[in-house]
Design a protein around this motif. Structure first.
Motif, short mmCIF file in Angstrom:
data_model
loop_
_atom_site.label_atom_id
_atom_site.label_comp_id
_atom_site.label_asym_id
_atom_site.label_seq_id
_atom_site.Cartn_x
_atom_site.Cartn_y
_atom_site.Cartn_z
N ASN A 166 -3.16 33.11 -31.15
CA ASN A 166 -2.80 34.46 -30.68
C ASN A 166 -3.99 35.32 -30.28
O ASN A 166 -3.81 36.45 -29.85
CB ASN A 166 -1.96 35.19 -31.74
N THR A 167 -5.20 34.82 -30.42
CA THR A 167 -6.39 35.57 -30.02
C THR A 167 -7.58 34.63 -29.93
O THR A 167 -7.53 33.50 -30.42
CB THR A 167 -6.70 36.68 -31.06
N GLY A 168 -8.63 35.09 -29.25
CA GLY A 168 -9.91 34.43 -29.41
C GLY A 168 -10.49 34.81 -30.76
O GLY A 168 -9.94 35.67 -31.46
N ASP A 169 -11.62 34.21 -31.15
CA ASP A 169 -12.13 34.49 -32.50
C ASP A 169 -12.99 35.75 -32.57
O ASP A 169 -13.53 36.07 -33.62
CB ASP A 169 -12.88 33.27 -33.06
N ILE B 84 -8.66 25.26 -32.94
CA ILE B 84 -7.76 26.34 -33.34
C ILE B 84 -7.96 26.56 -34.83
O ILE B 84 -7.74 25.65 -35.64
CB ILE B 84 -6.28 26.00 -33.04
N ASP B 85 -8.39 27.77 -35.18
CA ASP B 85 -8.74 28.08 -36.57
C ASP B 85 -7.89 29.27 -37.02
O ASP B 85 -8.17 30.41 -36.66
CB ASP B 85 -10.23 28.41 -36.65
N LYS B 86 -6.85 28.98 -37.78
CA LYS B 86 -5.95 30.02 -38.31
C LYS B 86 -5.47 30.99 -37.22
O LYS B 86 -5.54 32.20 -37.34
CB LYS B 86 -6.65 30.79 -39.44
N GLY B 87 -4.99 30.42 -36.12
CA GLY B 87 -4.43 31.22 -35.04
C GLY B 87 -5.44 31.74 -34.04
O GLY B 87 -5.06 32.43 -33.09
N GLU B 88 -6.71 31.40 -34.20
CA GLU B 88 -7.75 31.87 -33.29
C GLU B 88 -8.29 30.72 -32.45
O GLU B 88 -8.49 29.61 -32.97
CB GLU B 88 -8.91 32.50 -34.07
N ALA B 89 -8.51 30.99 -31.16
CA ALA B 89 -9.18 30.02 -30.29
C ALA B 89 -10.67 30.09 -30.59
O ALA B 89 -11.31 31.12 -30.39
CB ALA B 89 -8.91 30.35 -28.82
#
Length: 207
Positions: free
Chosen positions: A91-94, A126-131
């Protein structure tokens, strides 16, 4: 007589250094961590100095030079590429500079330095919803790795070694995986990610 002391000027490694005049084919890299480090360092976003993030908790050590590309930021444009790759749990970048690991045959003993690197691919992590893309590159002019131009040309053992590190460095053995790799991509897509992160930077900070 009044003496005015002029402080030494040091460019902020994220904001004060360019991505490179030949980007995305050749990029500047600020190195934070080297393979011998047992402590994870990262740039303090306010001051620009390297700071201790945390001691490495486990036996896995970064297998390449690791840092970021200056004047990049991972937000909406980087997110779009992750969604286009088929990721549905993002859902977002990091909201950090674009990470990059650089393969080199030379022993560099400490971070806090700049080098030029040639992007050859990367991991759509993908780390906990982050790109949280990890660009893979080779050091420009390196006599062992410098001739590679795409991740598919690397020995598979080298690619798997990098993948294993990124998939396990945040986890205790009895914990579920915190991140995954959506895809391994080549040089062409890596350059798109770099350009997307440059656009995200411009959208966020201007310039």
């Amino acid at each position: 007589l009044k003496i005015i002391m002029i402080p030494n000027f040091k460019a902020h490694p994220w904001h004060g250094i360019s991505v490179g005049s030949e980007a995305p084919d050749i990029v500047n890299v600020f190195v934070e961590i080297v393979p011998s480090d047992t402590i994870k360092y990262e740039v303090d976003k306010e001051s620009g100095y390297l700071k201790v993030d945390r001691p490495q908790q486990f036996s896995n050590i970064i297998p390449a030079l690791y840092g970021f590309i200056p004047r990049t930021y991972c937000h909406d444009e980087v997110l779009k590429l992750a969604i286009e790759s088929g990721a549905t749990d993002v859902n977002t970048g990091d909201l950090d500079p674009l990470d990059i690991c650089v393969l080199s045959s030379h022993n560099i003993h400490a971070g806090g330095l700049l080098l030029e690197a040639i992007p050859i691919g990367g991991f759509k992590m993908i780390d906990k919803g982050e790109a949280d893309d990890k660009i893979v590159a080779v050091m420009k002019g390196d006599h062992a790795f410098g001739h590679f131009r795409d991740i598919n040309d690397l020995p598979q053992a080298e690619v798997k070694r990098l993948m294993h590190y990124f998939l396990t460095y945040k986890n205790l053995p009895d914990e579920p995986a915190k991140c995954r790799i959506q895809e391994v991509y080549g040089a062409e897509h890596a350059k798109k990610v770099i350009q997307a992160s440059e656009q995200d930077y411009a959208n966020k900070f201007g310039g």
